[in-house]
Motif scaffolding. Structure first.
Motif, short mmCIF file in Angstrom:
data_model
loop_
_atom_site.label_atom_id
_atom_site.label_comp_id
_atom_site.label_asym_id
_atom_site.label_seq_id
_atom_site.Cartn_x
_atom_site.Cartn_y
_atom_site.Cartn_z
N LEU A 79 0.82 -1.22 0.00
CA LEU A 79 0.00 0.00 0.00
C LEU A 79 0.85 1.27 0.00
O LEU A 79 0.48 2.27 -0.61
CB LEU A 79 -0.93 0.00 1.22
CG LEU A 79 -2.09 -0.99 1.16
CD1 LEU A 79 -2.88 -0.97 2.46
CD2 LEU A 79 -3.01 -0.69 -0.01
N LYS A 233 -8.28 -7.52 0.27
CA LYS A 233 -8.48 -6.35 1.14
C LYS A 233 -7.51 -5.23 0.78
O LYS A 233 -7.89 -4.07 0.73
CB LYS A 233 -8.29 -6.75 2.61
CG LYS A 233 -9.47 -7.50 3.18
CD LYS A 233 -9.30 -7.71 4.66
CE LYS A 233 -10.57 -8.35 5.22
NZ LYS A 233 -10.48 -8.59 6.66
N ASN A 234 -6.26 -5.57 0.53
CA ASN A 234 -5.28 -4.54 0.19
C ASN A 234 -5.61 -3.86 -1.13
O ASN A 234 -5.37 -2.67 -1.31
CB ASN A 234 -3.88 -5.12 0.16
CG ASN A 234 -3.21 -5.12 1.52
OD1 ASN A 234 -3.66 -4.41 2.43
ND2 ASN A 234 -2.17 -5.91 1.69
N ARG A 236 -8.66 -3.40 -2.29
CA ARG A 236 -9.77 -2.48 -1.99
C ARG A 236 -9.24 -1.24 -1.27
O ARG A 236 -9.71 -0.13 -1.49
CB ARG A 236 -10.84 -3.19 -1.14
CG ARG A 236 -11.49 -4.37 -1.85
CD ARG A 236 -12.83 -4.73 -1.26
NE ARG A 236 -12.77 -5.07 0.14
CZ ARG A 236 -12.50 -6.28 0.61
NH1 ARG A 236 -12.22 -7.28 -0.23
NH2 ARG A 236 -12.49 -6.52 1.92
N ARG A 237 -8.26 -1.45 -0.42
CA ARG A 237 -7.65 -0.32 0.29
C ARG A 237 -6.95 0.63 -0.68
O ARG A 237 -6.99 1.85 -0.51
CB ARG A 237 -6.66 -0.84 1.33
CG ARG A 237 -7.32 -1.49 2.54
CD ARG A 237 -6.31 -2.28 3.36
NE ARG A 237 -6.94 -2.91 4.51
CZ ARG A 237 -6.42 -3.93 5.19
NH1 ARG A 237 -5.24 -4.44 4.80
NH2 ARG A 237 -7.04 -4.44 6.23
N ILE A 240 -9.47 2.82 -2.22
CA ILE A 240 -9.95 3.81 -1.25
C ILE A 240 -8.90 4.91 -1.06
O ILE A 240 -9.25 6.09 -0.90
CB ILE A 240 -10.28 3.12 0.09
CG1 ILE A 240 -11.58 2.32 -0.07
CG2 ILE A 240 -10.42 4.14 1.22
CD1 ILE A 240 -11.91 1.43 1.10
N VAL A 300 -2.98 5.68 4.16
CA VAL A 300 -2.94 4.23 4.37
C VAL A 300 -3.74 3.85 5.61
O VAL A 300 -4.51 2.89 5.61
CB VAL A 300 -1.48 3.73 4.49
CG1 VAL A 300 -1.45 2.24 4.84
CG2 VAL A 300 -0.72 3.99 3.19
N ALA A 303 -7.45 3.99 4.93
CA ALA A 303 -7.88 2.82 4.16
C ALA A 303 -7.93 1.58 5.05
O ALA A 303 -8.86 0.76 4.93
CB ALA A 303 -6.92 2.59 2.99
N MET A 304 -6.95 1.45 5.96
CA MET A 304 -6.93 0.30 6.87
C MET A 304 -8.12 0.36 7.83
O MET A 304 -8.69 -0.67 8.20
CB MET A 304 -5.62 0.29 7.67
CG MET A 304 -4.37 0.11 6.83
SD MET A 304 -4.09 -1.59 6.31
CE MET A 304 -3.52 -2.32 7.83
N VAL A 307 -11.31 -0.49 5.72
CA VAL A 307 -11.33 -1.92 5.37
C VAL A 307 -10.43 -2.65 6.38
O VAL A 307 -9.27 -2.95 6.09
CB VAL A 307 -10.83 -2.17 3.93
CG1 VAL A 307 -10.98 -3.63 3.55
CG2 VAL A 307 -11.57 -1.29 2.94
#
Length: 539
Positions: A79, A233-234, A236-237, A240, A300, A303-304, A307
């Motif tokens: 990320l 997930k990463n 999608r992050r 975002i 970051v 985003a974390m 998600v």
């Protein structure tokens, strides 16, 4: 109605020309663009540069960001690196706006004409690529001219002028218009082109254009967001992060910095609103990167937070490491990703062979059994890579790249067969263990020599697949001949032992089968480098 038809036609030509020019530039970049993957594994500072470079070449920040989502989903990029590339993509996308804002429409017919002459009179890939760039550039300007002519009557419409005036007084409404416009056409460059076309007809002042411009930058995030659905997930992050970066920048400029930008670009070019819009777009994206870059880790964290990881979640089990359908947006990089994935598959086959033979020599049957687990992954990878290569071969690519892809089809088939031979060896060793068959020390010594040579040959072949080199190709060929000799000697020595009653017939059957499988692996290693030498320019 005539305005709408003309605007749609002009916009269609604009988008087609931009896509064609981007495809040509991407082909022209060739091997240089392939090295992007290596650069991506460094840090976010380089990421900004990479994002600018790739977007400038493929002429689409949306495509770059979708590709970033693909890289993150494939595990190639983390990320922190993704933040830099996303920021750089926003700068790279300003190039198109700068091009279309220049009053050089007269070159459109010349560019198309010269491009067509080159296209029809050459068979060389490099010249056809140049023709593609020229034709695309000409069609882009032609589309811009159509768009300007179609929008000219809007100057006489009182209702339209009233609406534009309201946008000047209600910037949030302008942001929503920009968002909707980019969401519909799926291209911020096309949206900026429409703003410049309207400005050139005197119907869109800078004050009304700026909020729409800011909204464009949020609208362009929708492509990556949609692409991230169903991804890791990463991934999608990463999508975002793109949205958060552009949303924060838009709020910052709408509330605080819109006035200073307007003054700055007006001072640079007081009379041409089209140039003012293009310059504002560039200044906005540059300033946004400079302001937010030091706080990238906050993006970051956001985003974390949006998600989150859950306690019951397990890490994503991914067999693939380098390929993802989103990377197909940039075929040149996708080819390099496919090569890396083929090498990943090749390393699994190498591990499979090592587990079988090392387990045999060490007397560790549990290690031998690991071969069967790897074989399943190798078969799965073959299917996934093949599907990826089929999709890639359907893209607009150079003939040389198409030959390379055809070669990769053969390479992964050979690697899968090497995995099969490792699996065969493991099966033989299990049978040897179950039947308490004992090989003589001479037999084991001969097998060890042959195994080490086979492994060395295969490892060199994988290096050739990564970086074609004639010296290594020659070395693989020479090693394969040595292995043919070792195989004949192994058979001869075995029959001598058999005649001297030093081993049983059953021992011999298993021994010769292992020898035969090792020799076949060396043959397939030779096939790997032969295919590479036939399809790639070897150093």
């Amino acid at each position: 109605m005539s305005i709408a038809i003309g605007a749609i036609g002009g916009l269609g030509l604009f988008l087609y020309g931009m896509q064609m020019m981007g495809a040509g530039l991407q082909k022209a970049a060739g091997k240089k663009l392939e090295r992007i993957i290596e650069i991506l594994t460094t840090n976010r500072f380089m990421g900004v540069f990479v994002g600018m470079l790739v977007t400038g070449i493929i002429q689409s920040s949306s495509a770059t960001t979708v590709m970033v989502v693909g890289f993150v989903n494939a595990g190639i990029m983390n990320l922190t690196q993704a933040v830099g590339v996303i920021m750089g993509a926003n700068i790279g996308t300003t190039i198109t706006g700068q091009i279309v804002s220049m009053s050089i429409e007269d070159i459109a017919p010349i560019s198309i004409g010269v491009g067509m002459v080159i296209w029809m009179t050459t068979k060389k890939d490099s010249r056809k690529t140049l023709a593609e760039i020229l034709i695309g550039l000409g069609i882009l300007f032609l589309g811009m001219e159509f768009l300007k002519d179609a929008l000219k009557p809007l100057r006489e419409l009182e209702s339209f002028n009233t609406m534009i005036l309201s946008l000047s007084h209600h910037p949030l409404l302008g942001v929503l218009v920009g968002f909707a416009l980019t969401f519909i056409v799926q291209s911020s460059s096309a949206s900026i082109g429409m703003l410049i076309a309207l400005a050139s007809q005197g119907v869109l002042p800078l004050a009304a254009a700026l909020p729409i411009l800011y909204g464009d930058n949020i609208g362009t995030c929708t492509t990556a967001l949609l692409s991230s659905i169903g991804a890791s997930k990463n991934a999608r992050r990463a999508a975002i992060i793109h949205l958060a970066f552009n949303a924060v920048g838009t709020l910052l400029f709408v509330i605080v910095l819109s006035g200073p930008i307007a003054k700055l670009v007006t001072m640079w070019d007081p009379s041409d609103v089209g140039r003012q819009i293009a310059n504002a777009h560039t200044v906005f994206n540059l300033a946004n990167v400079v302001i937010q870059f030091p706080f990238a880790f906050f993006l970051v964290k956001v985003a974390m937070w949006l998600v989150p990881d859950k306690a019951e979640d397990h890490a994503d089990e991914k067999i693939t490491r380098f390929i993802d359908d989103r990377i197909l947006e940039t075929p040149t990089i996708a080819i390099k990703s496919a090569i890396n994935e083929a090498i990943n598959m090749g390393n699994l086959a190498k591990d499979s062979l090592s587990f079988a033979m090392d387990g045999f020599f060490e007397g560790q049957i549990d290690k031998v059994k690991k071969t069967f687990e790897l074989e399943k992954n190798i078969n799965t990878l073959e299917t996934v890579i093949t599907e990826f290569l089929v999709k890639l071969s359907n893209r607009d690519i150079l003939d040389t790249d198409r030959r390379y892809i055809d070669g990769l089809f053969n390479n992964i088939n050979d690697i899968e067969r090497i995995g099969d031979h490792a699996d065969n060896i493991a099966e033989l060793i299990l049978s040897v263990n179950e039947k308490n068959i004992v090989f003589t020390e001479k037999s084991k010594s001969a097998l060890l020599i042959m195994y080490n040579k086979t492994k060395m040959t295969y490892e060199l072949a994988l290096k050739v697949l990564d970086k074609p080199d004639q010296a290594m190709i020659n070395q693989v060929m020479a090693l394969e001949k040595e292995l043919d000799t070792l195989e004949r000697e192994a058979r001869h020595d075995h029959f001598t032992r058999l005649n001297n009653n030093e081993c049983s017939t059953e021992n011999g059957v298993y021994y010769l089968e292992i020898v035969n499988n090792l020799e076949r692996i060396s043959d397939l290693s030779c096939n790997l480098v032969r295919v590479v030498s036939e399809t790639v320019e070897v150093a």
